[in-house]
Design an enzyme around this catalytic site. Structure first.
Site, short mmCIF file in Angstrom:
data_model
loop_
_atom_site.label_atom_id
_atom_site.label_comp_id
_atom_site.label_asym_id
_atom_site.label_seq_id
_atom_site.Cartn_x
_atom_site.Cartn_y
_atom_site.Cartn_z
N GLY A 122 0.84 -1.20 0.00
CA GLY A 122 0.00 0.00 0.00
C GLY A 122 0.88 1.25 0.00
O GLY A 122 0.71 2.15 -0.83
N HIS A 123 1.85 1.27 0.91
CA HIS A 123 2.79 2.40 0.96
C HIS A 123 3.54 2.52 -0.37
O HIS A 123 3.75 3.61 -0.89
CB HIS A 123 3.82 2.21 2.08
CG HIS A 123 3.23 2.14 3.45
ND1 HIS A 123 3.45 1.09 4.31
CD2 HIS A 123 2.43 3.00 4.14
CE1 HIS A 123 2.82 1.30 5.45
NE2 HIS A 123 2.20 2.45 5.38
N GLN B 141 -9.21 10.17 7.25
CA GLN B 141 -7.94 10.86 7.47
C GLN B 141 -7.58 11.71 6.25
O GLN B 141 -7.24 12.89 6.37
CB GLN B 141 -6.85 9.81 7.73
CG GLN B 141 -5.43 10.32 7.64
CD GLN B 141 -4.43 9.26 8.05
OE1 GLN B 141 -4.27 8.99 9.23
NE2 GLN B 141 -3.75 8.64 7.10
N SER C 102 -2.50 -3.28 5.52
CA SER C 102 -2.33 -2.36 6.65
C SER C 102 -1.17 -2.88 7.49
O SER C 102 -0.98 -4.10 7.61
CB SER C 102 -3.61 -2.35 7.48
OG SER C 102 -3.35 -1.83 8.76
N SER C 103 -0.42 -1.96 8.09
CA SER C 103 0.67 -2.40 8.97
C SER C 103 0.09 -3.23 10.11
O SER C 103 0.75 -4.15 10.61
CB SER C 103 1.40 -1.19 9.55
OG SER C 103 1.76 -0.31 8.52
N ARG C 104 -1.14 -2.92 10.51
CA ARG C 104 -1.76 -3.68 11.61
C ARG C 104 -2.02 -5.13 11.23
O ARG C 104 -2.17 -5.98 12.11
CB ARG C 104 -3.07 -3.01 12.04
CG ARG C 104 -2.85 -1.76 12.82
CD ARG C 104 -4.12 -1.35 13.55
NE ARG C 104 -3.84 -0.38 14.59
CZ ARG C 104 -3.77 0.92 14.40
NH1 ARG C 104 -4.00 1.42 13.21
NH2 ARG C 104 -3.49 1.74 15.39
P1 AMP Z 1 0.26 4.40 7.82
O1 AMP Z 1 1.70 3.99 7.78
O2 AMP Z 1 -0.67 3.30 8.12
O3 AMP Z 1 0.04 5.64 8.65
O4 AMP Z 1 -0.10 4.83 6.32
C1 AMP Z 1 0.65 5.75 5.60
C2 AMP Z 1 -0.08 6.11 4.33
O5 AMP Z 1 -0.27 4.92 3.57
C3 AMP Z 1 -1.48 6.68 4.59
O6 AMP Z 1 -1.73 7.71 3.66
C4 AMP Z 1 -2.37 5.49 4.35
O7 AMP Z 1 -3.67 5.83 3.94
C5 AMP Z 1 -1.64 4.79 3.22
N1 AMP Z 1 -2.03 3.38 3.16
C6 AMP Z 1 -2.04 2.48 4.18
N2 AMP Z 1 -2.52 1.29 3.75
C7 AMP Z 1 -2.83 1.45 2.44
C8 AMP Z 1 -3.37 0.59 1.43
N3 AMP Z 1 -3.71 -0.67 1.68
N4 AMP Z 1 -3.54 1.09 0.19
C9 AMP Z 1 -3.22 2.38 -0.09
N5 AMP Z 1 -2.70 3.23 0.81
C10 AMP Z 1 -2.51 2.79 2.06
#
Ligand code: AMP
Length: 271
Positions: A32-33, A150, A181-183
């Protein structure tokens, strides 16, 4: 790929560039990132990724403590992508150096979805995004639709205050359609299988929603069914307009939003 460990090094390294693409993250780097990074790499002269687990946006101490952190692995993945020019790894004091209390408050109409269930969360997100934007001064920030609320709130705040554009990026999913997701690193196989089933269920709900006379009653019933079927806690299951996040009575211009817990891990999705 240059690693920036403090603001002095950041200011010095970024000075020559005025078309920066910025991808803020909390680490636990996944595809995703990487999709955000790819988009930035295509659209901007240089791409900077930040990794900062922002304690101020966690409304739950245990969540902060258990949030997946693996900086070594993250750097390896980012380097391998060959799409990142700078990685910014700030310390708490690089971000929160002015000691002034943040004045950022949510409007009453925005205290919905995750804002209702995670008190103080978005105030923390908006504060850190405001500070990061001031420090990095990017032309564009790339953010995922997976965290739709967000993205909505950050875009509204930053585009009013700065010249920076916030660019929405599509949600990337695994082969079972679970949003990355990182989670997810905290989930076992069984939980991931449940998440896949819930996604399937949500797709069906969305397909059938327009035939229903009373959408909120229909969703209340579906929420109860999912909750009982999988014995899970669901914070919300709501259909909302994607432009203003108001509750919606039609599928047009709307998204179905869910937040639920698997094994004490809080997951969100929207489709
Ligand atoms: P985080 O590290 O979870 O705070 O996410 C950092 C960025 O990556 C945020 O803009 C999230 O919306 C985006 N992000 C996280 N998971 C995904 C995903 N599966 N697809 C697209 N963007 C993502």
């Amino acid at each position: 790929m240059k690693i920036l460990l403090n603001n002095t090094s950041l200011f010095k390294s970024l000075r020559p560039f005025n078309d920066l693409g910025f991808v803020p993250t909390m680490g636990g780097i996944h595809k995703g990132h990487l999709s955000l990074i790819n988009k930035s790499n295509k659209l901007c002269e240089k791409t900077i990724v930040s990794i900062f687990v922002n304690p101020k946006q966690f409304n739950n101490k245990k969540d902060l403590k258990t949030y997946p952190r693996n900086i070594k692995n993250d750097l390896k993945i980012l380097k391998k992508s060959k799409k990142v020019d700078f990685v910014y790894l700030p310390k708490f004091n690089d971000i929160y150096n002015d000691k002034k209390k943040s004045k950022i408050k949510l409007l009453k109409k925005d205290k919905i979805l995750c804002a209702k269930f995670r008190k103080g969360h978005f105030e923390g997100v908006l504060d850190v995004m405001n500070k990061l934007t001031k420090i990095v001064n990017p032309g564009k920030i790339f953010m995922g639709e997976k965290d739709f609320q967000q993205l909505y709130l950050v875009k509204k705040l930053l585009e009013k205050k700065y010249k920076t554009k916030v660019i929405p990026c599509k949600t990337i999913r695994d082969r079972n359609k679970v949003a990355l997701s990182s989670r997810n690193f905290l989930l076992n196989k069984i939980s991931l299988a449940i998440a896949a089933n819930i996604h399937k269920k949500l797709t069906n709900i969305k397909k059938n929603i327009n035939n229903k006379k009373n959408i909120s009653d229909f969703l209340r019933l579906q929420k109860k069914r999912i909750k009982n079927n999988y014995k899970i806690k669901i914070d919300y299951l709501e259909l909302r307009n994607k432009k203003n996040l108001k509750l919606s009575n039609t599928i047009n211009n709307s998204r179905l939003f869910i937040a639920y817990y698997l094994n004490n891990v809080r997951l969100i999705d929207n489709l």
